[in-house]
Design an enzyme around this catalytic site. Structure first.
Site, mmCIF file in Angstrom:
data_model
loop_
_atom_site.group_PDB
_atom_site.id
_atom_site.type_symbol
_atom_site.label_atom_id
_atom_site.label_comp_id
_atom_site.label_asym_id
_atom_site.label_seq_id
_atom_site.Cartn_x
_atom_site.Cartn_y
_atom_site.Cartn_z
ATOM 1 N N GLU A 183 -4.177 -0.132 -9.092
ATOM 2 C CA GLU A 183 -3.144 0.897 -9.240
ATOM 3 C C GLU A 183 -1.835 0.177 -9.546
ATOM 4 O O GLU A 183 -1.397 -0.666 -8.760
ATOM 5 C CB GLU A 183 -3.066 1.651 -7.897
ATOM 6 C CG GLU A 183 -2.295 2.932 -7.910
ATOM 7 C CD GLU A 183 -2.425 3.683 -6.565
ATOM 8 O OE1 GLU A 183 -2.677 3.045 -5.514
ATOM 9 O OE2 GLU A 183 -2.240 4.908 -6.572
ATOM 10 N N HIS A 221 -1.363 -2.527 -6.741
ATOM 11 C CA HIS A 221 -2.097 -2.187 -5.512
ATOM 12 C C HIS A 221 -3.591 -2.377 -5.738
ATOM 13 O O HIS A 221 -4.215 -1.633 -6.500
ATOM 14 C CB HIS A 221 -1.753 -0.737 -5.125
ATOM 15 C CG HIS A 221 -2.381 -0.286 -3.861
ATOM 16 N ND1 HIS A 221 -2.701 1.024 -3.605
ATOM 17 C CD2 HIS A 221 -2.760 -0.966 -2.753
ATOM 18 C CE1 HIS A 221 -3.235 1.127 -2.407
ATOM 19 N NE2 HIS A 221 -3.294 -0.069 -1.867
ATOM 20 N N SER A 245 0.830 -1.206 0.000
ATOM 21 C CA SER A 245 0.000 0.000 0.000
ATOM 22 C C SER A 245 0.861 1.251 0.000
ATOM 23 O O SER A 245 0.349 2.347 -0.163
ATOM 24 C CB SER A 245 -0.858 0.052 1.258
ATOM 25 O OG SER A 245 -1.424 -1.184 1.544
ATOM 26 N N ASN A 258 -3.620 6.171 -1.827
ATOM 27 C CA ASN A 258 -3.368 6.272 -0.382
ATOM 28 C C ASN A 258 -2.766 7.615 0.016
ATOM 29 O O ASN A 258 -2.914 8.047 1.161
ATOM 30 C CB ASN A 258 -2.485 5.114 0.091
ATOM 31 C CG ASN A 258 -3.311 3.859 0.313
ATOM 32 O OD1 ASN A 258 -4.533 3.937 0.428
ATOM 33 N ND2 ASN A 258 -2.666 2.707 0.360
#
Ligand code: 3HC
Length: 289
Positions: free
Chosen positions: A150, A138, A117, A188
């Site tokens: 991602e 991700h 992450s 994130n």
């Protein structure tokens, strides 16, 4: 690509394994021991059973998906995988150990990915036998539902590796976005400060758990409020991500909220531990403050 190996049979690993099998891939699922990988497959079966009950899938479809998933107890069978995806705990030391072991069996034409992450892909890639065949992939929780993948190329990831990762994402029917190898990547980097800020807001007594979550659900149309989402993702995982972003950037705007640190240290990690910002021991979650 025909065979995918997934290392880690937790929430994300199970989701990636299920989604890959649903898209027709043969999946090898592993964890620190065979029993955990088997429990992971049983968890997938339970989730798919729910889909049958809701009339979304037939028993036959579920049996076919489960047939494609093989729990394994060691890394040797992963030599036949075209893609190995590491989806273990969000800790760099653990991930690097796993990638080292997986790199030893990685097939000559295969590629390897991490579902990290936040940990820098270039740095992890440098520890792999062939950094050109390593990339970040991700996924988002719950993987079978969330449409996004991602993809994060490291400095050394080759164009072929990027193209193959994209092709895999397309086959899973995910919308692929390409992110730079910067702390938190795209999503994130945006999400974590929001959740962290919600925890500051709670800690400073600006609003109650319910009001903070309702504020974002009803005022912003988010499917879950930030504190509910924190419990869903896992407070331990969020804390690890916030620490990585804060330490890598050195920017104080990313410092973890004191209450986030306390909850992480108390072992109040959210749904998976039965308690986070909500208490999950009853039928419906109850706010704890
Ligand atoms: N596996 C398969 N399907 C699932 C599922 C799972 N684990 N969980 C839910 N579903 C399906 C249901 O079957 C249902 O399908 P249907 O519409 O075909 O009937 C659909 O998803 C909706 O589920 P529910 O009706 O049970 O529940 P909700 O409508 O409340 O939706 C939710 C649940 C999809 C989880 C929704 O609350 C949501 O989108 N929450 C936000 C999730 C989110 O933000 N995820 C990203 C987290 S960040 C992350 O993962 C990155 C990391 O690095 C931090």
């Amino acid at each position: 690509m025909q065979t995918i190996a997934v290392i880690g049979a937790g929430m994300m690993g199970k989701g990636i394994a299920q989604t890959s099998a649903q898209s027709g891939y043969k999946v090898l699922l592993t964890d620190v021991e065979l029993a955990i990988a088997e429990a992971g497959k049983a968890g997938i079966a339970k989730g798919l059973g729910g889909q049958v009950k809701r009339g979304k899938m037939t028993e036959e479809q579920v049996a076919e998906i489960l047939d494609r998933i093989t729990p394994i107890g060691d890394y040797a069978p992963m030599a036949e995988a075209d893609l190995i995806i590491e989806a273990a705990t969000e800790r760099e030391d653990i991930k690097i150990k796993i990638l080292g072991k997986a790199g030893e069996v990685l097939g000559a034409d295969a590629i390897m990915a991490s579902n990290t992450s936040s940990i820098p892909i270039t740095r992890m890639g440098a520890t792999c036998p062939d950094p050109t065949r390593f990339i970040g992939m991700h996924f988002f929780n719950p993987v079978p539902v969330m449409r996004l993948l991602e993809i994060i190329p490291g400095l050394a990831s080759s164009e072929t590796t990027i193209a193959r990762a994209r092709e895999f994402g397309d086959k899973l029917n995910k919308q692929v976005i390409l992110a730079g190898d910067e702390p938190g990547f795209i999503v994130n980097r945006i999400l974590l400060p929001m959740i962290n800020e919600a925890i500051f807001v709670l800690g400073q007594g600006v609003g109650s758990i319910e009001d903070i979550d309702n504020g974002c659900k009803l005022g912003l149309n988010h499917p879950m409020g930030p504190l509910e989402l924190a419990d869903f993702v896992g407070i331990d995982t969020l804390y690890e991500i916030v620490k990585v972003v804060y330490q890598t950037t050195g920017d104080s705007k990313y410092r973890p909220a004191p209450l986030l640190v306390k909850y992480a240290e108390a072992g109040w990690h959210g749904r998976k531990t039965g308690r986070g910002f909500y208490d999950y021991s009853g039928e419906t979650p109850v706010p704890t403050r």
